[in-house]
Design a protein around this motif. Structure first.
Motif, PDB file in Angstrom:
ATOM      1  N   MET A  55       0.828  -1.202   0.000  1.00  0.00           N
ATOM      2  CA  MET A  55       0.000   0.000   0.000  1.00  0.00           C
ATOM      3  C   MET A  55       0.867   1.259   0.000  1.00  0.00           C
ATOM      4  O   MET A  55       0.576   2.237  -0.712  1.00  0.00           O
ATOM      5  CB  MET A  55      -0.928  -0.004   1.210  1.00  0.00           C
ATOM      6  CG  MET A  55      -1.909  -1.180   1.245  1.00  0.00           C
ATOM      7  SD  MET A  55      -3.024  -1.208  -0.171  1.00  0.00           S
ATOM      8  CE  MET A  55      -3.998   0.264   0.125  1.00  0.00           C
ATOM      9  N   HIS A  83       2.644   1.750  -3.373  1.00  0.00           N
ATOM     10  CA  HIS A  83       1.666   2.219  -4.354  1.00  0.00           C
ATOM     11  C   HIS A  83       1.367   3.701  -4.146  1.00  0.00           C
ATOM     12  O   HIS A  83       1.293   4.486  -5.110  1.00  0.00           O
ATOM     13  CB  HIS A  83       0.387   1.389  -4.235  1.00  0.00           C
ATOM     14  CG  HIS A  83      -0.687   1.792  -5.199  1.00  0.00           C
ATOM     15  ND1 HIS A  83      -2.024   1.734  -4.881  1.00  0.00           N
ATOM     16  CD2 HIS A  83      -0.631   2.284  -6.459  1.00  0.00           C
ATOM     17  CE1 HIS A  83      -2.737   2.160  -5.907  1.00  0.00           C
ATOM     18  NE2 HIS A  83      -1.920   2.493  -6.873  1.00  0.00           N
ATOM     19  N   THR A  84       1.210   4.113  -2.892  1.00  0.00           N
ATOM     20  CA  THR A  84       0.936   5.519  -2.590  1.00  0.00           C
ATOM     21  C   THR A  84       2.078   6.413  -3.055  1.00  0.00           C
ATOM     22  O   THR A  84       1.851   7.469  -3.674  1.00  0.00           O
ATOM     23  CB  THR A  84       0.722   5.702  -1.075  1.00  0.00           C
ATOM     24  OG1 THR A  84      -0.433   4.950  -0.672  1.00  0.00           O
ATOM     25  CG2 THR A  84       0.524   7.168  -0.723  1.00  0.00           C
ATOM     26  N   ASP A 143       2.257   6.679  -6.853  1.00  0.00           N
ATOM     27  CA  ASP A 143       1.248   7.629  -7.338  1.00  0.00           C
ATOM     28  C   ASP A 143       1.742   9.063  -7.202  1.00  0.00           C
ATOM     29  O   ASP A 143       1.544   9.901  -8.100  1.00  0.00           O
ATOM     30  CB  ASP A 143      -0.056   7.458  -6.561  1.00  0.00           C
ATOM     31  CG  ASP A 143      -0.951   6.360  -7.119  1.00  0.00           C
ATOM     32  OD1 ASP A 143      -0.652   5.844  -8.219  1.00  0.00           O
ATOM     33  OD2 ASP A 143      -1.945   6.016  -6.458  1.00  0.00           O
ATOM     34  N   GLN A 187      -4.217  -8.992  -4.518  1.00  0.00           N
ATOM     35  CA  GLN A 187      -4.321  -7.638  -3.964  1.00  0.00           C
ATOM     36  C   GLN A 187      -4.058  -6.587  -5.035  1.00  0.00           C
ATOM     37  O   GLN A 187      -4.729  -5.550  -5.082  1.00  0.00           O
ATOM     38  CB  GLN A 187      -3.331  -7.471  -2.807  1.00  0.00           C
ATOM     39  CG  GLN A 187      -3.667  -8.275  -1.569  1.00  0.00           C
ATOM     40  CD  GLN A 187      -4.896  -7.762  -0.839  1.00  0.00           C
ATOM     41  OE1 GLN A 187      -5.363  -6.665  -1.086  1.00  0.00           O
ATOM     42  NE2 GLN A 187      -5.410  -8.565   0.074  1.00  0.00           N
ATOM     43  N   ALA A 188      -3.077  -6.854  -5.904  1.00  0.00           N
ATOM     44  CA  ALA A 188      -2.782  -5.900  -6.965  1.00  0.00           C
ATOM     45  C   ALA A 188      -3.994  -5.704  -7.869  1.00  0.00           C
ATOM     46  O   ALA A 188      -4.355  -4.566  -8.212  1.00  0.00           O
ATOM     47  CB  ALA A 188      -1.578  -6.379  -7.779  1.00  0.00           C
ATOM     48  N   MET A 204      -7.139  -6.197  -7.135  1.00  0.00           N
ATOM     49  CA  MET A 204      -8.204  -5.527  -6.394  1.00  0.00           C
ATOM     50  C   MET A 204      -7.962  -4.025  -6.275  1.00  0.00           C
ATOM     51  O   MET A 204      -8.905  -3.233  -6.184  1.00  0.00           O
ATOM     52  CB  MET A 204      -8.336  -6.153  -4.999  1.00  0.00           C
ATOM     53  CG  MET A 204      -8.855  -7.582  -5.014  1.00  0.00           C
ATOM     54  SD  MET A 204      -8.851  -8.346  -3.375  1.00  0.00           S
ATOM     55  CE  MET A 204     -10.075  -7.355  -2.539  1.00  0.00           C
ATOM     56  N   LEU A 205      -6.692  -3.633  -6.296  1.00  0.00           N
ATOM     57  CA  LEU A 205      -6.333  -2.217  -6.168  1.00  0.00           C
ATOM     58  C   LEU A 205      -6.247  -1.516  -7.515  1.00  0.00           C
ATOM     59  O   LEU A 205      -5.888  -0.344  -7.583  1.00  0.00           O
ATOM     60  CB  LEU A 205      -4.992  -2.083  -5.433  1.00  0.00           C
ATOM     61  CG  LEU A 205      -5.006  -2.469  -3.949  1.00  0.00           C
ATOM     62  CD1 LEU A 205      -3.582  -2.574  -3.414  1.00  0.00           C
ATOM     63  CD2 LEU A 205      -5.806  -1.443  -3.147  1.00  0.00           C
ATOM     64  N   GLY A 206      -6.567  -2.242  -8.589  1.00  0.00           N
ATOM     65  CA  GLY A 206      -6.537  -1.626  -9.912  1.00  0.00           C
ATOM     66  C   GLY A 206      -5.197  -1.724 -10.608  1.00  0.00           C
ATOM     67  O   GLY A 206      -4.963  -1.017 -11.600  1.00  0.00           O
TER      68      GLY A 206
END
Length: 309
Positions: free
Chosen positions: A213, A216-217, A220, A244-245, A247-249
């Protein structure tokens, strides 16, 4: 609607050794067959290494890649992604030989140095098919996988600017994202960027969901809408992190390079079996898998007719 999930499959890699699984592709024929089957199962990108067909040891010779890459390209439309990681202990020049010779649409690029420890696998086996295997694992106890800023500059200029090859930027830790941001700031690479976040390798970031997480943050923040991101996790974490990847797009990678297993204590019978398993998960979540043509468009690739096979 979320964009289709780009699935990469890494059929053999340069980490696992032949003793560890009878299903690990070694010969050019085995690698070609594994790649084609994975593409037919739904993989849009195939991440390629070569091995010595006699011993199974990672091998950088372009002539080995030329024995399986044309066969894969003739049988399917998957994007062929040539490793520049090669095998642990290879020089930078050895690691680049195949990519320079084949001028692929994509190549992997490890975006930072790290202690790359696979020596703990020594304790799982008492007998080996080849003498090189335990020696190869043991040497990583005192080994740094070298990817300096000089190396990164050389590779992005040689392959990216020289061949029009785009990169799978493999980021094993938070600092690697900032290394990539530095490369971008120099103006040496152009978007879109394909960021492969790697979890669970000893010496890199651990396979903890909080780490995914956070990376990824930060990605971004650093890259905004100029990048596609993907996740791979080593060993038993492979399928859960791939899920998980999705599901997170994001996108995801599977294959016997990253894990030899398909379930708890169960060796994967093939790379295609891993692709089919994660495809079932992704589709059950309501997502679609990207086709090779969709992956090419989203990643800005030059096309399979501009490679040297």
């Amino acid at each position: 609607m979320p964009e289709p999930v780009i699935v990469t499959c890494a059929p053999t890699g340069g980490i696992h050794t032949p003793t560890m699984s009878p299903h690990l592709p070694v010969t050019p024929d085995e690698i070609a067959s594994a790649a084609i089957e994975a593409a037919e199962a739904g993989a849009a990108i195939i991440h390629l290494h070569a091995r010595n067909p006699e011993t199974g040891k990672p091998d950088p010779r372009p002539e080995l890649f030329q024995q399986f890459m044309p066969r894969i390209a003739n049988a399917c439309d998957a994007v062929l992604n040539v490793s520049t990681g090669g095998g642990l202990g290879m020089s930078r020049e050895e690691r680049l030989r195949a990519a320079v010779a084949t001028s692929p649409e994509m190549a992997s690029l490890n975006v930072g140095s790290l202690n790359f420890g696979i020596f703990p696998m020594l304790g799982k086996y008492s007998r080996w098919k080849h003498d090189w295997e335990p020696e190869f694992l043991e040497m990583t106890r005192d080994f740094v996988f070298k990817n300096t800023f000089s190396d990164l500059e050389y590779i992005v200029k040689e392959l990216g600017q020289g061949h029009g090859t785009k990169f799978e930027f493999e980021c094993y830790d938070l600092g690697h994202l900032y290394n990539l941001a530095w490369l971008i700031d120099q103006g040496w690479i152009e978007p879109p960027f394909f960021v492969q976040m790697v979890f669970g390798v000893l010496g890199g970031v651990g396979a903890d969901l909080d780490n995914l997480m956070h990376m990824h943050t930060i990605a971004d923040k650093l890259f905004g809408d100029s990048y596609e991101w993907s996740v791979l996790a080593a060993g038993r974490h492979q399928m859960s992190f791939a899920t998980q990847a999705a599901m997170l797009g994001g996108n995801l990678r599977v294959g016997l390079e990253d894990s030899l297993f398909i379930g708890r204590g169960e060796l994967a019978p093939s790379n295609a079996a891993q692709v089919r398993k994660i495809r079932g998960v992704v589709e059950s979540l309501g997502y679609e898998l990207a086709t090779p043509s969709q992956a090419r468009e989203r990643l800005g690739l030059k096309g399979g007719d501009h490679v040297a096979l």
